[in-house]
Design an enzyme around this catalytic site. Sequence first.
Site, PDB file in Angstrom:
ATOM      1  N   ASP A 134      12.005 -16.738   3.090  1.00 18.57           N
ATOM      2  CA  ASP A 134      12.787 -15.512   2.941  1.00 18.57           C
ATOM      3  C   ASP A 134      14.202 -15.785   3.452  1.00 18.57           C
ATOM      4  O   ASP A 134      14.488 -16.828   4.017  1.00 18.57           O
ATOM      5  CB  ASP A 134      12.104 -14.310   3.599  1.00 18.57           C
ATOM      6  CG  ASP A 134      12.260 -14.312   5.106  1.00 18.57           C
ATOM      7  OD1 ASP A 134      12.852 -15.260   5.633  1.00 18.57           O
ATOM      8  OD2 ASP A 134      11.774 -13.365   5.736  1.00 18.57           O
ATOM      9  N   GLN A 166      20.575  -6.160  -4.712  1.00 12.71           N
ATOM     10  CA  GLN A 166      20.617  -5.135  -3.659  1.00 12.71           C
ATOM     11  C   GLN A 166      21.068  -3.807  -4.272  1.00 12.71           C
ATOM     12  O   GLN A 166      21.169  -3.685  -5.477  1.00 12.71           O
ATOM     13  CB  GLN A 166      21.583  -5.592  -2.551  1.00 12.71           C
ATOM     14  CG  GLN A 166      20.984  -6.648  -1.628  1.00 12.71           C
ATOM     15  CD  GLN A 166      19.848  -6.091  -0.767  1.00 12.71           C
ATOM     16  OE1 GLN A 166      19.736  -4.880  -0.555  1.00 12.71           O
ATOM     17  NE2 GLN A 166      18.987  -6.978  -0.285  1.00 12.71           N
ATOM     18  N   ASP A 168       5.701 -10.596  -1.723  1.00 11.54           N
ATOM     19  CA  ASP A 168       5.362 -11.151  -0.424  1.00 11.54           C
ATOM     20  C   ASP A 168       5.237  -9.992   0.525  1.00 11.54           C
ATOM     21  O   ASP A 168       5.962  -9.006   0.409  1.00 11.54           O
ATOM     22  CB  ASP A 168       6.464 -12.087   0.079  1.00 11.54           C
ATOM     23  CG  ASP A 168       7.687 -11.323   0.489  1.00 11.54           C
ATOM     24  OD1 ASP A 168       7.810 -10.981   1.673  1.00 11.54           O
ATOM     25  OD2 ASP A 168       8.529 -11.029  -0.391  1.00 11.54           O
ATOM     26  N   CYS A 176     -15.360 -13.383  -0.207  1.00 13.65           N
ATOM     27  CA  CYS A 176     -14.638 -14.108   0.852  1.00 13.65           C
ATOM     28  C   CYS A 176     -15.654 -14.751   1.805  1.00 13.65           C
ATOM     29  O   CYS A 176     -16.825 -14.362   1.815  1.00 13.65           O
ATOM     30  CB  CYS A 176     -13.706 -13.162   1.608  1.00 13.65           C
ATOM     31  SG  CYS A 176     -14.526 -12.228   2.911  1.00 13.65           S
ATOM     32  N   CYS A 187     -17.601 -12.057   4.017  1.00 16.75           N
ATOM     33  CA  CYS A 187     -18.626 -11.252   3.342  1.00 16.75           C
ATOM     34  C   CYS A 187     -19.773 -12.152   2.866  1.00 16.75           C
ATOM     35  O   CYS A 187     -20.937 -11.763   2.950  1.00 16.75           O
ATOM     36  CB  CYS A 187     -18.017 -10.475   2.173  1.00 16.75           C
ATOM     37  SG  CYS A 187     -16.828  -9.216   2.707  1.00 16.75           S
ATOM     38  N   HIS A 225     -10.804 -11.926   4.726  1.00 19.70           N
ATOM     39  CA  HIS A 225     -11.283 -10.899   3.799  1.00 19.70           C
ATOM     40  C   HIS A 225     -10.108 -10.227   3.071  1.00 19.70           C
ATOM     41  O   HIS A 225     -10.108 -10.135   1.843  1.00 19.70           O
ATOM     42  CB  HIS A 225     -12.125  -9.841   4.516  1.00 19.70           C
ATOM     43  CG  HIS A 225     -12.395  -8.657   3.640  1.00 19.70           C
ATOM     44  ND1 HIS A 225     -13.386  -8.657   2.675  1.00 19.70           N
ATOM     45  CD2 HIS A 225     -11.733  -7.478   3.506  1.00 19.70           C
ATOM     46  CE1 HIS A 225     -13.330  -7.515   1.999  1.00 19.70           C
ATOM     47  NE2 HIS A 225     -12.333  -6.784   2.485  1.00 19.70           N
TER      48      HIS A 225
HETATM   49 ZN   LIG Z   1     -14.783 -10.086   2.115  1.00 22.84          ZN
END
Ligand SMILES: [Zn+2]
Length: 373
Positions: free
Chosen positions: A98, A190, A270, A310, A313, A340
Amino acid sequence: MGYIGFAKRKRFFMSIDFEIRAKDGRARAGVITTKRGEIKTPTVTVNFTPALLRSGLEPAQVKELGVDLVLVNTLHTYLSNVGDIHEFLGWAGPVMADSGGFQMISLADKLNVKNHGIEFIIDEKKLFFTPEKILDIQRNMSVDLMMPLDYVVSVRKKNIWLFVKSVIRTERWFKQTHTTDFDNLYYIVQGGTSSLARYLSLKNANAWLSRGISAVALGGISLGETKDEIYQTVKFCCDRLPEDKPRHLLGVGEPDDLIRCIGLGVDTFDCVVATREARHGRVWTGKGPIRLLKSDYAEDRRVIDEDCDCPTCRAGKTRAELRAGLKLGNSDTKIDLMLHNIRFMMRLMEQARQAIEDGVYSQFQNRFWRSRK
Ligand SMILES: [Zn+2]
């Protein structure tokens, strides 16, 4: 001879390429190619802020979640003296930096904005960053997608002259840096919530894009406006940008914002929201976010989201167990929750891409809103 030299140099620096593979309405699915790998769009970065680096989450862990692109903060990374950013992170893929512009809002008391750059006060030491220095830092870190220094102003006061000033100064700073060929540099639009100021900035952006600048970013958004104002600005900008260049939206990343802004023509995002919220126990599910610290989840033996693949999980970790770990301040639990949320975002992006490719993005958006009611 001069011409051959220029052509060779252009090839040498040719570092990003963008191809749109499918369109549905304004939404686009594509691929940004960098010398360190491909980025399938739409997508969202994982931002390796100082807080995330301290948390112990490894960039290698996010690669397995489907993340193509990570983002670092130029000023913070520079202050930690990291050298090559890929070696430092242990991440071989593309890295975006950035610009430092956002810090003008978040660190306003430590920053002084001058005509030729920004003065940054840290540990009682004064540092001065010119637009040239910001790009030098990024180039020395071997950043793959570079953001120039932009001038970010508060949108709360709705001061049109301030918005115009942000456009003029951002353009002046960009001109100051543009002494060499950067084929991986973004131009930042901008202008706050003023359509006149945005229009002027878009005119500048389009002039640079036609002269070979690779990509464009929308800045100065989501700094206190309403959601409708955010979407209006994004639509206003996307409608006035060329089709063939990648569009990044700086600092916007709630799931509903992503779905909405992809529909308006944004390719990459982002945001720190996914990881920051996870560390505070706010996790996302297909039915909307839940706050794990609420007592409702103390005995909840379900995983966070049954549809999620994920590692957390998949390992069958329950809401009750994660809540207990979080209450103890367990850093492994925080990593479980971040994995997750990041995977949730990536799945959402994969579904959005598929919907665009299948030409059913508006149905996908409607399903998304319905499931969260
Ligand atoms: Zn998950």
